[in-house]
Motif scaffolding. Structure first.
Motif, short mmCIF file in Angstrom:
data_model
loop_
_atom_site.label_atom_id
_atom_site.label_comp_id
_atom_site.label_asym_id
_atom_site.label_seq_id
_atom_site.Cartn_x
_atom_site.Cartn_y
_atom_site.Cartn_z
N GLU A 66 -7.26 -8.07 4.39
CA GLU A 66 -8.04 -8.50 5.53
C GLU A 66 -9.15 -7.50 5.75
N SER A 67 -10.22 -7.91 6.33
CA SER A 67 -11.36 -7.03 6.55
C SER A 67 -11.00 -5.90 7.49
N TYR A 401 -3.10 -22.72 -5.14
CA TYR A 401 -3.80 -23.36 -4.02
C TYR A 401 -4.54 -22.31 -3.19
N LEU A 402 -3.93 -21.15 -2.98
CA LEU A 402 -4.59 -20.09 -2.20
C LEU A 402 -5.77 -19.50 -2.97
N GLY A 431 -5.53 -13.47 3.96
CA GLY A 431 -4.63 -12.35 3.66
C GLY A 431 -3.25 -12.58 4.22
N LYS A 432 -3.17 -13.12 5.44
CA LYS A 432 -1.86 -13.42 6.04
C LYS A 432 -1.17 -14.55 5.28
N SER A 433 -1.94 -15.50 4.78
CA SER A 433 -1.35 -16.57 3.97
C SER A 433 -0.74 -16.01 2.69
N LEU A 434 -1.42 -15.03 2.10
CA LEU A 434 -0.86 -14.39 0.91
C LEU A 434 0.43 -13.64 1.25
N ALA A 471 -5.25 -12.08 -6.76
CA ALA A 471 -5.85 -12.83 -5.65
C ALA A 471 -6.19 -11.88 -4.49
N ARG A 472 -5.33 -10.90 -4.23
CA ARG A 472 -5.61 -9.92 -3.17
C ARG A 472 -6.84 -9.09 -3.52
#
Length: 593
Positions: A66-67, A401-402, A431-434, A471-472
């Motif tokens: 996350e930023s 999907y993410l 980021g929270k979805s990951l 992905a992160r």
């Protein structure tokens, strides 16, 4: 011959059954006579059950990307423990020859015949017909011969042997009828009739013997033999456009692996490449048989990922131009609608749609665009339904999907369609979805069992972990003014490097199945990074295979990115070198999947 009639088959069955009974009796006698006997082979070599890796344990969530401008998120959270990343370079093969159960049944491959025919005409009158047969080996048992009568008791041998031990049983139940293949059920006989000209028969033989096994390695692990028997061979037999595509790919592989030079091999490549395009154009004009057209178009895109060198200079149409035609066919066949419509049912995903989704999601990151079917993936993610991506390419569907969502955000940022504050909020949300996809560290382990057998679901868990970290890194790189010197990116790249130890390497490993994650992590690595050292080791273990296909193109791209990036660091210019910019500078049109 014992299989020539029913009576002789029954006699053979009785002889083999008596051998097995005597073997079991001798084993039981030996166990009774030994008070401190060791665990019998069927138990000592049994594979771990899926319960070993229960998903019900508490999840350990890794830091979300996350930023730093978003409140309440700490980029410096400690990473997951790497204690579970034990590397086991020496896996002991199972000693089947020491077990009496298997002595009557030696583990030898089956031979599969591919019949090719050539017909000669004089003034439209057939005058000569030549027939030749080439052979390759497989460990998949052949189906019953159509000329022999059915024998319902043939299944006794599986029940007599496999129900007494776990040596060959899988740790997880695999669905061998998972996909809806466009050619339906496989033929009763494994002999395929593929008609080619005599001059092209060596190319066909080379494709079957050397190229076919490179194309779908993860599908081969999950559904042994299905790529060959249910996708490629039926298409070669019934789809002339697909056949020309494969012959062209075979010639490219011959040229790159054997160092062939000259007009003949280039002529073979271009002749079949142009024949493929001509067949496609003719089929599109007729506007019929859309499944065959889609099948050939996807083959032209995807098969290039397994062959060729980065410096191939022969004229060709770019993969994304081919994919535009594939998109039109996918929509004409209403494949996205069918997948969404059946979200809540137990369905078999259309294989062609799954392959198109793989190309669509990761291909979008190559172009800096949103995936064409992003809405479909979003809806399937919300419903928790599968598209078959995990079974085809190894990464779980929810993670793919993410990645599609991150690609959409990347495209929005590139088009200047969002301000920094909105961008950071969306980065935090993704980021929270990951975070929700994280698994306990103990669920990641070496994917081979103690007997040396591959565990498909464990391999998938490991590959998903690699894609998750990539992905992160991808998401973190979208943070405004973020550079690769940022401690967060350093930490993520180091974690990614540690997780690579869970992916088998070498010619028989799966490095070629994680090309996209290697690109994303490598593009953010700095001079002296452990990642660069680990990648060099894995390249050395691949040998010449590291120079071909998407893996070779990825390595060439990273080398150029590192050269420019390290030069900027030495000059302290503060400039970030993006891998897509380097591709554009060099005129490279790679699909790195």
């Amino acid at each position: 011959m014992w299989w020539s009639n029913n009576e002789q088959r029954k006699q053979q069955k009785e002889r083999v059954k008596n051998i097995i009974k005597r073997t079991k009796l001798s084993e039981k006698t030996a166990q009774i006579g030994t008070t401190n006997a060791e665990t019998p082979p069927g138990l000592s070599h049994s594979l771990p059950t899926s319960a070993t890796y229960s998903e019900a344990t508490a999840r350990t969530r890794a830091p979300s990307i996350e930023s730093e401008e978003s409140p309440g998120y700490d980029f410096n959270q400690p990473p997951l423990s790497h204690d579970c990343y034990d590397f086991h370079p020496h896996i002991v093969s199972p000693h089947y020859d020491t077990n009496a159960h298997y002595q009557p049944f030696p583990s030898t491959p089956y031979e599969v015949d591919i019949k090719t025919e050539r017909q000669m005409y004089v003034n439209d009158v057939p005058t000569r017909r030549d027939s030749m047969i080439s052979t390759f080996s497989t460990y998949q048992p052949p189906s019953g011969h159509p000329t022999l009568p059915a024998f319902p008791e043939d299944e006794w041998i599986n029940e007599s042997i496999y129900d007494t031990g776990d040596m060959f049983s899988a740790e997880e139940g695999l669905d061998f009828d998972f996909f809806d293949f466009s050619h339906g059920a496989p033929q009763a006989s494994q002999q395929a009739l593929i008609q080619v000209d005599e001059c092209d028969r060596p190319l066909l033989d080379h494709f079957i013997d050397n190229v076919l096994r490179l194309i779908f390695p993860i599908l081969e692990v999950n559904q042994h033999g299905s790529a060959r028997s249910e996708v490629i061979l039926p298409a070669l037999e019934s789809n002339k456009c697909y056949l020309h595509c494969c012959l062209s790919i075979s010639a490219i592989h011959l040229k790159s692996t054997r160092g062939l030079q000259g007009e003949q091999i280039d002529s073979d490549i271009l002749r079949h490449r142009y024949a493929t395009i001509a067949e496609l154009c003719d089929a599109l004009k007729l506007d019929t048989n859309h499944v065959h057209i889609l099948e050939a178009t996807l083959g032209m895109i995807f098969f290039q990922c397994s062959v060729g060198r980065p410096d191939d200079a022969l004229p060709d149409i770019s993969w994304h131009q081919h994919f535009q035609a594939a998109i039109s066919l996918v929509r004409k066949l209403e494949l996205p609608h069918a997948m969404v419509h059946d979200n809540n049912a137990r369905v078999h995903p259309p294989f062609n749609m799954t392959l198109a989704s793989w190309i669509d999601i990761l291909g979008a990151t190559m172009l800096g665009r949103s995936p064409q079917f992003a809405d479909t993936y979003r809806e399937k993610n919300q419903s928790g339904s599968t598209s078959g991506l995990c079974e085809l390419m190894g990464c779980e569907d929810s993670m793919m999907y993410l990645i599609s969502e991150i690609a959409c955000l990347d495209a929005l940022k590139s088009a200047n369609g969002i301000n920094d504050m909105q961008l950071c909020q969306l980065i935090g949300s993704l980021g929270k979805s990951l975070d929700t996809t994280e698994v306990p560290p103990e669920s990641l382990a070496w994917p081979y069992s103690s007997t040396g057998a591959i565990r498909p679901k464990q391999l998938s868990r490991n590959m998903t972990a690699v894609f998750r970290l990539a992905a992160r890194i991808y998401l973190c790189s979208l943070v405004p003014h973020k550079s690769k010197d940022d401690p967060t990116l350093h930490s993520l790249v180091d974690r990614f490097t540690g997780t690579l130890h869970l992916i088998p390497h070498g010619p028989d490993g799966f490095d070629k199945s994680i090309v996209w994650p290697l690109l994303i992590a490598g593009s953010q690595s700095t001079a002296g990074s452990v990642f660069r050292q680990v990648l060099a080791v894995r390249m050395a273990s691949l040998g010449e295979h590291a120079e071909f296909g998407s893996f070779g193109r990825m390595v060439r791209l990273l080398q150029e990115v590192w050269r420019q990036s390290d030069d900027c660091d030495r000059r302290e210019s503060g400039q970030n070198v993006h891998w897509r910019d380097v591709m554009q500078q060099k005129g490279w049109d790679f699909l790195l999947i």
